[in-house]
Structures are given as structure tokens and as C-alpha cells.
Enzyme design. Structure first.
Site, mmCIF file in Angstrom:
data_model
loop_
_atom_site.group_PDB
_atom_site.id
_atom_site.type_symbol
_atom_site.label_atom_id
_atom_site.label_comp_id
_atom_site.label_asym_id
_atom_site.label_seq_id
_atom_site.Cartn_x
_atom_site.Cartn_y
_atom_site.Cartn_z
ATOM 1 N N ASP A 1 58.428 51.128 -3.958
ATOM 2 C CA ASP A 1 59.283 50.004 -3.620
ATOM 3 C C ASP A 1 60.549 49.876 -4.478
ATOM 4 O OD1 ASP A 1 56.821 49.940 -2.452
ATOM 5 O OD2 ASP A 1 56.585 47.777 -2.562
ATOM 6 N N HIS B 1 54.085 49.693 -9.581
ATOM 7 C CA HIS B 1 54.290 48.280 -9.907
ATOM 8 C C HIS B 1 53.056 47.485 -9.507
ATOM 9 C CE1 HIS B 1 55.441 48.464 -5.688
ATOM 10 N NE2 HIS B 1 55.518 47.152 -5.600
ATOM 11 N N ASP C 1 49.562 45.749 -2.799
ATOM 12 C CA ASP C 1 49.374 46.955 -1.983
ATOM 13 C C ASP C 1 49.435 48.234 -2.821
ATOM 14 O OD1 ASP C 1 52.079 45.990 -2.148
ATOM 15 O OD2 ASP C 1 52.720 47.422 -0.626
HETATM 16 ZN ZN LIG Z 1 54.641 47.778 -1.527
#
Ligand SMILES: [Zn+2]
Length: 305
Positions: A208, A63, A67
Site C-alpha cells: 500500500d 504495515h 489485511d
Molecule cells: Zn492493504
């Protein structure tokens, strides 16, 4: 054949720390080098890990939070600078195509890279080759997020004792593997007569997300599972609020999915003792638990005998 292994480049989530770079993971898998979620600083981490830009064949983004993707500009420019001649494939959530274009063309450079953009917009296979099948599946995070799964096809392993029993040796064995059967002294010997089933190896990469069916589908039977465990259970309310996993949830996934080696990563900067992540996962999962550290190498576990 080169070893199949995970090279950990970075293990921090939102904010890098003194000891943890932003995310970054390179999976070496035969001739492929799959670079997952290159966060900020990945280019230098590759150097520290001894990974050459020419080793990278695919960039897979789960995504478009920073990060997981702020390393794209540096990596892409390095690939170009090093004149990586073969095509490099880029897989990322289709809804983030504008983000990818912005990262890929973030600033001026002499661009000679053959980068093939292959945005992912649905569950299913995204690449098939000698390495197996790479597929994606939508996770449940605050922006569109995909997890990845690499599955080698099941095959057969030749057993020397069975070759002996059928009196086979030398070049005819290669022919048998290629053609599936050979005729020796008027007898037909089939591949199945001298081999046994060999289960293909499986790798899964889950970043995530909150716990959802896709997590279990991606992790199913994985020899090596790399999975985020941003939080510890004491902060499970935060994990739920921000749609992340706890180490205990990651352990539960590994246990229910028959995973062999579990790699925990993507740690929140709020914790300073990684041992606690290990303890939480190991309380529910009896396989190997690895709390990832930057520049660590984790082999894909050997095939079972
Ligand atoms: Zn992340």
C-alpha cells in the site's frame, strides 16, 4: 536447489471476497521462505497451497493495516505448534511494535518459537546471507509502510566450453570456483577465464502506497515485482485519496524499471473482472503481466541466457 517462486496465498485488499483471501505471499528463495503480509486466514491458505510451517524463515510486514497482519497470530502459533526449530525473523515497521507484540501474544498458547523481532526504522539492508541482501524502503501510505527488495549478488557462471578449452574437468573446477584461480601444468587459470558474468536475481514487494520515488527504487531491475494495484484508473481519484496505486501506475513502474514479470494484486472488492487490471497494465508494460489469484504459483523468471 529448490525453485525460486512466489506462492500466492491471498489477493484481496480491505475485505476478503468469496474468491480472494486477505493478502499473503510466500517467496521461496533457496533455503529461505519469506512470508509477506499474512492477512486473516493465512494459516489455512498455507495448508491449501501445500506450504509447510517449517518452510517459513522470515515474516515481513509492510504495515499494520489488518489485511496485511491479522494472520500473524495464527501463523506464529502454528510455527510454535509445529515446533519449527530454527529461528524465524520478523521484520515490520518499528512504529507498529506495539501492534506486533499484541498480534504475537494475541491469546494463550504454548510458545516455544524462537521468533526474532527485527523492527525496521529506516531505509537500507535488514538481512544479509547466502540468499543475498534483503532491504527495506519507506513507502507513502496513511501509516508507516515499508516495501522490500531482495537482491542476489552478481556472480559468475562457468562455461563448459571454456573449461574444455583450458583442459579443466573434475574436482579442480570446484577448487577454481573456491579459490578464484588454479595452476595447471605451470599455467595459471583464473575464474574469469572460464566463466561469464551472471547477474543476480532481484525480487521486489510493494504494497500500500501512492506513487513515490521509493516505488521506483524498490522495483528497479526486478525479475519479479509483486505490487498492489488496488484500483483501476477510472477510480484514480480514490487511489490518490487513500494512497493506493492503480493498475496503470503499476504497469508504468514495471515499464520504467525494466521489470520482467509483474504480479498485480491487492484488489479492491469493488471490481469483479480481473481482466481489466491486466489490460491496464499491459497497455503500458510489454513484459509478463500476472493478475494474481489465490493459490497461484509464479516462478522467478529464468536467468537470461
Ligand atoms: Zn492493504
Amino acid at each position: 536447489m529448490s525453485p525460486r517462486e512466489l506462492v500466492v496465498l491471498g489477493t484481496a485488499s480491505q475485505v476478503p471476497t468469496r474468491r480472494r483471501n486477505h493478502n499473503g505471499y510466500l517467496l521461496r528463495w533457496d533455503g529461505e521462505g519469506l512470508l509477506f503480509d499474512p492477512g486473516e486466514g493465512t494459516q489455512r491458505q498455507l495448508t491449501l497451497a501445500g506450504v509447510s510451517a517449517t518452510d517459513i524463515t522470515r515474516i515481513c510486514l509492510t504495515h499494520f493495516h489488518g489485511d496485511h497482519c491479522l494472520g500473524v497470530p495464527g501463523v506464529v502459533q502454528r510455527l510454535s505448534l509445529d515446533r519449527v526449530a530454527r529461528p524465524v525473523h520478523a521484520h515490520y515497521p518499528a512504529s507498529g511494535t506495539d501492534h506486533f507484540r499484541a498480534l504475537r501474544h494475541a491469546c494463550a498458547f504454548h510458545d516455544v518459537l524462537d521468533l526474532r523481532e527485527e523492527p525496521v526504522d529506516r531505509d537500507g539492508p535488514i538481512a544479509v546471507g547466502a540468499f543475498g541482501t534483503l532491504s527495506a524502503r519507506a513507502l507513502d501510505h496513511r501509516v508507516q509502510t515499508f516495501g522490500y527488495r531482495l537482491v542476489e549478488p552478481d556472480g559468475r557462471s562457468i562455461r563448459p566450453d571454456l573449461l574444455d578449452r583450458h583442459g579443466l574437468s573434475g574436482p579442480i573446477v570446484g577448487r577454481l570456483q573456491r579459490d578464484g584461480e588454479v595452476v595447471v601444468d605451470g599455467r595459471t587459470v583464473r575464474l574469469a577465464d572460464v566463466s561469464e558474468p551472471r547477474r543476480g536475481q532481484r525480487f521486489a514487494f510493494i504494497m500500500d502506497t501512492r506513487l513515490c520515488d521509493a516505488v521506483f527504487a524498490l522495483a528497479d531491475g526486478a525479475d519479479l515485482l509483486v505490487i498492489e494495484s488496488t484500483f483501476l484508473s477510472e477510480d484514480q481519484a480514490l487511489a490518490a485519496e487513500y494512497r493506493h496505486l492503480t493498475a496503470a501506475q503499476a504497469g508504468r513502474v514495471a515499464a520504467e524499471c525494466g521489470v520482467r514479470t509483474l504480479v498485480l494484486t491487492h484488489f479492491s472488492q469493488r471490481y469483479d473482472d480481473p481482466v481489466r487490471f491486466h489490460a491496464e497494465a499491459a497497455a503500458v508494460f510489454s513484459g509478463d503481466v500476472v493478475v494474481a489469484e489465490d493459490l497461484m504459483r509464479v516462478p522467478v523468471p529464468k536467468r537470461r541466457g
